[in-house]
Design a protein around this motif. Structure first.
Motif, mmCIF file in Angstrom:
data_model
loop_
_atom_site.group_PDB
_atom_site.id
_atom_site.type_symbol
_atom_site.label_atom_id
_atom_site.label_comp_id
_atom_site.label_asym_id
_atom_site.label_seq_id
_atom_site.Cartn_x
_atom_site.Cartn_y
_atom_site.Cartn_z
ATOM 1 N N PRO A 169 0.790 -1.384 -0.071
ATOM 2 C CA PRO A 169 -0.036 0.051 -0.057
ATOM 3 C C PRO A 169 0.972 1.329 0.103
ATOM 4 C CG PRO A 169 0.175 -0.710 2.211
ATOM 5 C CD PRO A 169 0.965 -1.880 1.364
ATOM 6 N N SER A 170 0.265 2.516 0.346
ATOM 7 C CA SER A 170 0.944 3.826 0.165
ATOM 8 C C SER A 170 1.535 3.947 1.504
ATOM 9 C CB SER A 170 -0.137 4.894 -0.255
ATOM 10 O OG SER A 170 0.823 6.170 -0.030
ATOM 11 N N GLY A 171 2.597 4.058 1.737
ATOM 12 C CA GLY A 171 3.389 4.412 3.258
ATOM 13 C C GLY A 171 3.022 5.795 3.492
ATOM 14 N N HIS A 172 3.241 6.687 2.549
ATOM 15 C CA HIS A 172 2.861 8.273 2.834
ATOM 16 C C HIS A 172 1.519 8.281 3.372
ATOM 17 C CE1 HIS A 172 6.499 9.050 0.603
ATOM 18 N NE2 HIS A 172 6.707 10.028 1.026
ATOM 19 N N VAL A 228 -3.757 3.738 -2.354
ATOM 20 C CA VAL A 228 -4.059 4.895 -1.181
ATOM 21 C C VAL A 228 -5.409 4.606 -0.487
ATOM 22 C CG1 VAL A 228 -2.540 6.454 -2.463
ATOM 23 C CG2 VAL A 228 -5.137 6.461 -2.870
ATOM 24 N N THR A 229 -6.244 4.157 -1.029
ATOM 25 C CA THR A 229 -7.459 3.738 -0.556
ATOM 26 C C THR A 229 -7.483 2.650 0.496
ATOM 27 O OG1 THR A 229 -8.814 4.300 -2.791
ATOM 28 C CG2 THR A 229 -9.990 3.052 -0.747
ATOM 29 N N PHE A 230 -6.692 1.776 0.259
ATOM 30 C CA PHE A 230 -6.402 0.604 1.317
ATOM 31 C C PHE A 230 -5.665 1.280 2.277
ATOM 32 C CE2 PHE A 230 -4.082 -2.566 3.594
ATOM 33 C CZ PHE A 230 -4.707 -3.657 3.575
ATOM 34 N N SER A 231 -4.772 2.088 2.258
ATOM 35 C CA SER A 231 -3.767 2.737 3.194
ATOM 36 C C SER A 231 -5.085 3.191 4.276
ATOM 37 C CB SER A 231 -2.896 3.538 2.832
ATOM 38 O OG SER A 231 -1.854 2.849 2.083
ATOM 39 N N ILE A 232 -5.839 4.281 3.812
ATOM 40 C CA ILE A 232 -6.598 5.116 4.544
ATOM 41 C C ILE A 232 -7.593 4.146 5.486
ATOM 42 C CG2 ILE A 232 -8.495 6.437 4.398
ATOM 43 C CD1 ILE A 232 -7.358 7.784 1.857
#
Length: 331
Positions: A169-172, A228-232
């Motif tokens: 996923p997106s770390g940021h 990014v959706t998964f990270s959120i």
């Protein structure tokens, strides 16, 4: 009941968002890349730690550093510092102000939760999935060097190709959503409306800031929208579970209706030990997966020994986490 309803709502919103976004990963990434604002991208990506302007990511770095520093101070005031001259001097300086020492002690569990949840969300969750899923980044697809992979598919990267550089996923974005931990503390561990109003304001800021970070990451072709959706939502669920069930900052029969104004302080530095054992647990999971993957694809097949060695490490780390009070009903 209320906390379960909130958890179900976040899970449902996450599942719906992933279902809506995933089929349009390529189109959405192309559109955002074509309409990107370089000034906005620079604002979210630059860092004072790289001798640039203050960027979006620096906010999370400063927030994490403050939480960690306060937690270490909170633990130090009750630690056994006999024979440690420097630590003893620091302890005495903290205890010199009884009001400050009392505040640190009363808020140790809250601070411990912020440290553990930030570490789990921004580091452990991200690294665990990057190393195992190994999804190619959008720029690789648009350059024509890698095919497109869905977020649930195991990507083509192996250890010698840099699985840690993967897209999902997106770390940021995961780091940005860690602010939700402070929202939970303000909402659910205090009884007064002042803290809850502050938590609501921070919730709005967290959502807007996280969406801004997510959008900037897509605009640079560093991540797909599903990343990014998964990270959120994945990070939000992790924070919720740690708050109510893992560390039990607010729980019991009170639920969400009212939190506790007084929290029993956990043992000093317990959060650091939990982070360490959770790191071992995730490392064992990665070892199990990568060892099997390399063996089955005949790429460094000798790594199967890592899978074999990871099994006892996984059990050891899980028992240690439970012993420290993580998801322990008796703690």
């Amino acid at each position: 009941m209320a906390r379960l309803l909130l958890l179900f709502s976040v899970l449902a919103a996450g599942a719906l968002s992933m279902a809506l976004v995933s089929p349009h990963d390529i189109e959405l990434t192309s559109w955002l890349y074509g309409t990107k604002s370089q000034g906005f991208v620079d604002l979210m990506s630059e860092s004072i730690f790289e001798l640039e302007r203050f960027g979006g990511g620096d906010l999370i770095v400063c927030y994490s550093a403050v939480c960690l520093l306060l937690y270490l101070c909170s633990s130090l005031i009750d630690a056994d510092c006999a024979g440690r001259r420097v630590l003893n001097m620091l302890q005495q300086s903290l205890l010199a102000s009884s009001g400050w020492a009392d505040w640190l002690r009363r808020n140790r569990l809250r601070l411990e939760f912020l440290v553990v949840s930030t570490f789990c969300c921004s580091t452990l969750m991200v690294k665990l999935l990057k190393w195992t899923m190994a999804r190619p980044r959008p720029k690789k697809y648009f350059w024509g060097t890698r095919p497109f992979y869905e977020w649930w598919e195991v990507g083509p990267y192996f250890l010698d190709e840099g699985t840690y550089r993967a897209s999902f996923p997106s770390g940021h974005t995961a780091s940005a959503i860690t602010l939700m931990g402070l929202v939970y503390v303000l909402w659910f561990s205090y009884q007064d409306n002042r803290h809850r109003l502050l938590g609501t304001a921070l919730f709005i800021f967290t959502i807007l800031f996280t969406l801004a970070m997510a959008t900037a990451r897509i605009m640079t072709r560093a991540h797909w929208p599903s990343d990014v959706t998964f990270s959120i939502f994945g990070g939000w669920v992790l924070i919720h579970v740690l708050f109510f069930y893992g560390l039990k900052v607010s729980g019991g029969s009170a639920g969400l209706a009212c939190g506790y104004t007084e929290l029993s302080p956990p043992p000093p530095f317990r959060g650091i030990r939990i982070c360490w054992y959770l790191s071992l647990f995730c490392l064992a999971l990665v070892g199990l997966f990568l060892g099997g993957k390399h063996f089955l694809h005949d790429r460094w097949p000798g790594m199967i020994v890592f899978s074999i060695a990871s099994a006892p490490l996984l059990i050891y780390a899980a028992l240690k986490c439970y012993g420290e009070g993580l998801f322990n009903a008796d703690s």
